[in-house]
Write a protein that holds these residues in place. Structure first.
Motif, PDB file in Angstrom:
ATOM      1  N   LEU A 162       0.791  -1.140  -0.004  1.00 22.77           N
ATOM      2  CA  LEU A 162      -0.083  -0.084   0.053  1.00 22.77           C
ATOM      3  C   LEU A 162       1.062   1.301   0.141  1.00 22.77           C
ATOM      4  O   LEU A 162       0.669   2.210  -0.771  1.00 22.77           O
ATOM      5  CB  LEU A 162      -0.887   0.064   1.192  1.00 22.77           C
ATOM      6  N   LEU A 210      -5.952  -6.616   0.317  1.00 19.25           N
ATOM      7  CA  LEU A 210      -6.217  -4.942   0.268  1.00 19.25           C
ATOM      8  C   LEU A 210      -7.598  -4.948  -0.249  1.00 19.25           C
ATOM      9  O   LEU A 210      -8.208  -4.079   0.423  1.00 19.25           O
ATOM     10  CB  LEU A 210      -5.126  -4.548  -0.533  1.00 19.25           C
ATOM     11  N   LYS A 211      -7.894  -5.441  -1.364  1.00 19.94           N
ATOM     12  CA  LYS A 211      -9.091  -5.207  -1.996  1.00 19.94           C
ATOM     13  C   LYS A 211     -10.388  -5.641  -0.873  1.00 19.94           C
ATOM     14  O   LYS A 211     -11.332  -5.065  -0.780  1.00 19.94           O
ATOM     15  CB  LYS A 211      -9.407  -5.926  -3.257  1.00 19.94           C
ATOM     16  N   GLU A 237     -10.200  -5.502   2.103  1.00 21.80           N
ATOM     17  CA  GLU A 237     -10.149  -4.573   3.203  1.00 21.80           C
ATOM     18  C   GLU A 237     -11.019  -3.183   2.623  1.00 21.80           C
ATOM     19  O   GLU A 237     -11.208  -2.264   3.580  1.00 21.80           O
ATOM     20  CB  GLU A 237      -8.783  -4.096   3.662  1.00 21.80           C
ATOM     21  N   GLY A 238     -11.137  -3.027   1.268  1.00 19.19           N
ATOM     22  CA  GLY A 238     -11.952  -1.909   0.926  1.00 19.19           C
ATOM     23  C   GLY A 238     -11.063  -0.940   0.024  1.00 19.19           C
ATOM     24  O   GLY A 238     -11.692   0.028  -0.209  1.00 19.19           O
ATOM     25  N   HIS A 239      -9.919  -1.382  -0.415  1.00 22.02           N
ATOM     26  CA  HIS A 239      -8.900  -0.507  -1.240  1.00 22.02           C
ATOM     27  C   HIS A 239      -9.389  -0.582  -2.509  1.00 22.02           C
ATOM     28  O   HIS A 239      -9.654  -1.561  -3.078  1.00 22.02           O
ATOM     29  CB  HIS A 239      -7.471  -0.710  -0.778  1.00 22.02           C
ATOM     30  N   HIS A 240      -9.547   0.486  -3.173  1.00 22.85           N
ATOM     31  CA  HIS A 240      -9.616   0.383  -4.669  1.00 22.85           C
ATOM     32  C   HIS A 240      -8.580   0.524  -5.533  1.00 22.85           C
ATOM     33  O   HIS A 240      -7.850   1.290  -5.635  1.00 22.85           O
ATOM     34  CB  HIS A 240     -10.594   1.373  -5.151  1.00 22.85           C
ATOM     35  N   LEU A 245      -3.157   2.034  -7.058  1.00 23.59           N
ATOM     36  CA  LEU A 245      -4.016   2.693  -6.022  1.00 23.59           C
ATOM     37  C   LEU A 245      -5.080   3.652  -6.608  1.00 23.59           C
ATOM     38  O   LEU A 245      -4.419   4.576  -7.010  1.00 23.59           O
ATOM     39  CB  LEU A 245      -3.378   2.889  -4.838  1.00 23.59           C
ATOM     40  N   GLU A 267      -8.943   6.212  -1.953  1.00 16.79           N
ATOM     41  CA  GLU A 267      -9.001   5.986  -0.720  1.00 16.79           C
ATOM     42  C   GLU A 267      -9.775   4.702  -0.546  1.00 16.79           C
ATOM     43  O   GLU A 267     -10.593   4.260  -1.457  1.00 16.79           O
ATOM     44  CB  GLU A 267      -9.444   7.096   0.157  1.00 16.79           C
ATOM     45  N   LYS A 268      -9.990   4.104   0.996  1.00 18.26           N
ATOM     46  CA  LYS A 268     -10.829   2.907   1.145  1.00 18.26           C
ATOM     47  C   LYS A 268     -12.321   3.390   0.794  1.00 18.26           C
ATOM     48  O   LYS A 268     -12.728   4.403   1.012  1.00 18.26           O
ATOM     49  CB  LYS A 268     -10.393   2.516   2.528  1.00 18.26           C
ATOM     50  N   CYS A 269     -12.910   2.371   0.311  1.00 16.85           N
ATOM     51  CA  CYS A 269     -14.331   2.316   0.095  1.00 16.85           C
ATOM     52  C   CYS A 269     -15.180   2.283   1.675  1.00 16.85           C
ATOM     53  O   CYS A 269     -14.706   1.603   2.345  1.00 16.85           O
ATOM     54  CB  CYS A 269     -14.896   1.139  -0.851  1.00 16.85           C
TER      55      CYS A 269
END
Length: 72
Positions: free
Chosen positions: A8, A38-39, A41-44, A67, A70-72
């Protein structure tokens, strides 16, 4: 720092990462698996396939991850 945290940070610092960079710079052998973590966990994160030539002049393809926000 976990592998996911390193990946990240790398993407935040350099914009994208590919498997060779992950292995050489971060010591991460299974980049796609960590990107999936990572996806989840909500990362786009987006993936695009890149074509290049290997040391023997043969065409090869590999994934490059970016990346996108930010996180969804």
């Amino acid at each position: 720092m976990t592998q996911c945290e390193r990946i990240l940070k790398y993407m935040q610092d350099f914009g994208s990462i590919n498997p060779q960079q992950a292995m050489t710079d971060l010591g991460v052998m299974r980049l796609a698996a960590r990107v999936a973590d990572l996806k989840s966990e909500g990362h786009h994160i987006t993936r695009r396939m890149v074509s290049a030539k290997n040391r023997y002049g043969e065409a090869v393809s590999f994934a490059e991850y970016r990346l996108e926000g930010e996180k969804c």
